[in-house]
Design a protein around this motif. Structure first.
Motif, PDB file in Angstrom:
ATOM      1  N   ASP A   1       0.857  -1.186   0.000  1.00  0.00           N
ATOM      2  CA  ASP A   1       0.000   0.000   0.000  1.00  0.00           C
ATOM      3  C   ASP A   1       0.897   1.242   0.000  1.00  0.00           C
TER       4      ASP A   1
ATOM      5  N   LYS B   1       0.601   4.618   2.159  1.00  0.00           N
ATOM      6  CA  LYS B   1      -0.269   5.227   3.175  1.00  0.00           C
ATOM      7  C   LYS B   1      -0.318   6.758   3.110  1.00  0.00           C
TER       8      LYS B   1
ATOM      9  N   GLY C   1      -6.181   6.410   4.164  1.00  0.00           N
ATOM     10  CA  GLY C   1      -6.610   5.010   4.114  1.00  0.00           C
ATOM     11  C   GLY C   1      -5.780   4.200   3.133  1.00  0.00           C
TER      12      GLY C   1
ATOM     13  N   PHE D   1      -5.442  -9.781   7.770  1.00  0.00           N
ATOM     14  CA  PHE D   1      -4.612  -8.746   7.143  1.00  0.00           C
ATOM     15  C   PHE D   1      -3.481  -8.452   8.112  1.00  0.00           C
TER      16      PHE D   1
ATOM     17  N   ASN E   1      -5.486  -6.527  10.801  1.00  0.00           N
ATOM     18  CA  ASN E   1      -6.839  -6.086  10.516  1.00  0.00           C
ATOM     19  C   ASN E   1      -7.687  -7.317  10.222  1.00  0.00           C
TER      20      ASN E   1
ATOM     21  N   ARG F   1     -10.005  -7.885   8.006  1.00  0.00           N
ATOM     22  CA  ARG F   1     -10.704  -7.688   6.724  1.00  0.00           C
ATOM     23  C   ARG F   1      -9.682  -7.553   5.616  1.00  0.00           C
TER      24      ARG F   1
ATOM     25  N   GLY G   1      -7.701  -5.427   2.779  1.00  0.00           N
ATOM     26  CA  GLY G   1      -7.219  -4.045   2.704  1.00  0.00           C
ATOM     27  C   GLY G   1      -7.848  -3.318   1.531  1.00  0.00           C
ATOM     28  N   ASP G   2      -7.943  -2.020   1.674  1.00  0.00           N
ATOM     29  CA  ASP G   2      -8.432  -1.179   0.594  1.00  0.00           C
ATOM     30  C   ASP G   2      -7.455  -0.022   0.462  1.00  0.00           C
ATOM     31  N   PRO G   3      -6.685   0.088  -0.609  1.00  0.00           N
ATOM     32  CA  PRO G   3      -6.915  -0.441  -1.952  1.00  0.00           C
ATOM     33  C   PRO G   3      -6.296  -1.795  -2.296  1.00  0.00           C
ATOM     34  N   GLU G   4      -5.581  -2.464  -1.378  1.00  0.00           N
ATOM     35  CA  GLU G   4      -4.872  -3.694  -1.766  1.00  0.00           C
ATOM     36  C   GLU G   4      -5.794  -4.712  -2.445  1.00  0.00           C
TER      37      GLU G   4
END
Ligand code: AMP
Ligand code: GLY
Length: 426
Positions: A212, A214, A226, A269, A285, A287, A289-292
């Motif tokens: 990512d 950041k 994010g 994550f 995390n 969930r 990842g966003d944008p991953e």
């Protein structure tokens, strides 16, 4: 089969896009979805934290599997509510989602199960926290214990800045109950990477590597966001590190969660800091990842639906995922002002032109439909994802996509993927 995806960002658009390719799926719903998702799924006007509403919707519409994108409903217990109602859901229980929802919980888990992470201590009293800061000096990292919309981590460059952060969290209650305690930890240097694995609570199925970006500005400058862009594969995670992350982080974490009586099912994550071919865990995390998720799902060759179903059932049968040989790069287009307060309602031009470019897919994040146009409606607005034979080619494709799109004040980083090229000596 009928699938409900919970969420409405770029991650959920990418999930819906991937799920829609499965021959197992006849209908997809997304709550609340977004205008990009509307081309592939039926959007349902329910908020991600309306757990009773989502559960009633899934029951009334005979949904076979619900896939949860964001952390909030997970930490509120959506998986527990669905399971009690006899509904299949992909995502960890409330107790297991503490791995993201409580920094203290995840740090203690890592310490107990020997997972390498920054040295730390937890505090709920100001004076003890200040004494710890004075004893350790700066730079030092202060983290509110609970979910704080990405604002709860302060990288303090001086002891005074660290103490001010402690006061904000514990005394001024800047993050409310999320700041009733905090973690203070060692400042780590290196290059960050994101690592993901599907799990049924026992077995793990790792995904390809990714990274990512950041910070808001080029060269990793400015405040954290994010995520301003991501790519896969990430050469910083070489084969040896990849194997070690699975063996020394992912599997012991999943085993540890089971031993603690809160087995973790879903996608784990792992945020990592890598330096000199070694690593420490920054955070977990609960969930994707966003944008991953956007570049990862574009590269994934395997049907994701059987994997999601297996994790929800607690019986993962797939032993390896297949990937396209290509690389994928996602460049996030953000509103003026992001990550501070940002403008909304600007008309976006060029999404269709970008999608018409070979290898480009535009995922919607913060968009809305208004009078036949697509307008900005969030901080991160679009994820322009491109594929190519290697990261260099994928960068070219993704940026060609971004050049087709415009609105007043649109901001993007111009160096997404650059670290991969530097590492390859390009
Ligand atoms: P977290 O939510 O814990 O991942 O923290 C958010 C971001 O803050 C990370 O992605 C890093 O960029 C940075 N960060 C967190 N912990 C540390 C640390 N111990 N040392 C340096 N940077 C950190
Ligand atoms: N891109 C980092 C995250 O999803 O938290």
């Amino acid at each position: 089969m009928k699938i409900l995806v919970v969420g409405g960002g770029g991650r959920e658009h990418a999930l819906v896009w991937k799920i829609a390719q499965s021959p197992l799926v006849e209908k997809i719903y997304c709550a609340p979805g977004n205008p990009g998702i509307a081309a592939l799924a039926e959007n349902v006007p329910l908020a991600v934290d309306d757990i009773a509403g989502l559960c009633a919707f899934a029951r009334d519409n005979a949904i076979d599997l619900t896939v949860v994108g964001p952390e909030l409903p997970l930490t509120l217990g959506i998986a527990d509510t669905f399971k009690q109602a006899g509904l299949a859901i992909f995502g960890p229980s409330k107790a297991a989602a503490r791995i993201e929802g409580s920094k203290g919980f995840s740090k203690d888990l890592m310490r107990k199960y020997g997972i390498k992470t920054a040295d730390y201590a937890s505090f709920d009293q100001r004076d003890a926290a200040v004494a710890y800061i004075r004893a350790h000096g700066a730079p030092i990292v202060i983290k509110a214990d609970g979910l704080a919309a990405g604002k709860g981590v302060i990288l303090a460059q001086s002891e005074e800045e660290a103490i001010a952060a402690v006061d904000d969290i514990l005394v001024n209650k800047k993050f409310g109950a999320a700041g009733s305690s905090l973690v203070i930890e060692e400042f780590l240097r290196g290059e960050e990477a994101s690592f993901f694995a599907f799990t049924d609570g026992k077995n793990v199925l790792p995904l390809a590597s990714s990274q990512d970006h950041k910070q808001i500005f080029d060269g990793d400058k400015g405040p954290n966001t994010g995520g301003m862009g991501a790519y896969s594969p990430a050469p910083v995670v070489n084969d040896a590190l990849y194997q070690r992350i699975v063996a020394e982080v992912v599997q012991p974490t999943i085993d540890g969660m089971a031993a603690e009586g809160c087995p973790y099912c879903g996608i784990l994550f792992v945020g990592l800091m890598i330096e000199n071919d070694d690593f420490k865990v920054l955070e977990f995390n609960a969930r994707f990842g966003d944008p991953e998720a956007q570049p990862l799902l574009m590269r994934m060759k395997s049907d994701v639906v059987p994997v999601l179903l297996d994790c929800a059932r607690g019986e993962l049968t797939t032993t390896a995922l297949e990937w396209h040989d290509s690389a994928a790069v996602c460049v996030v287009l953000a509103s003026a002002g992001y990550p501070g307060s940002y403008s909304k309602g600007d008309v976006i031009n060029g999404i269709d032109a970008a999608n018409a470019i070979d290898g480009v897919h535009v995922f919607h994040a913060g968009t809305a439909a208004r009078d036949g146009a697509i307008v900005t409606a969030g901080g991160r607005v679009l994820g322009v994802t491109g594929i190519g034979a290697d990261v260099a080619a994928a960068i070219e494709t993704a940026y060609a996509g971004t050049r087709a799109i415009s609105w007043p004040g649109m901001q993007l980083r111009s160096d997404i993927g650059r670290k991969a090229l530097n590492r390859e000596g390009k």
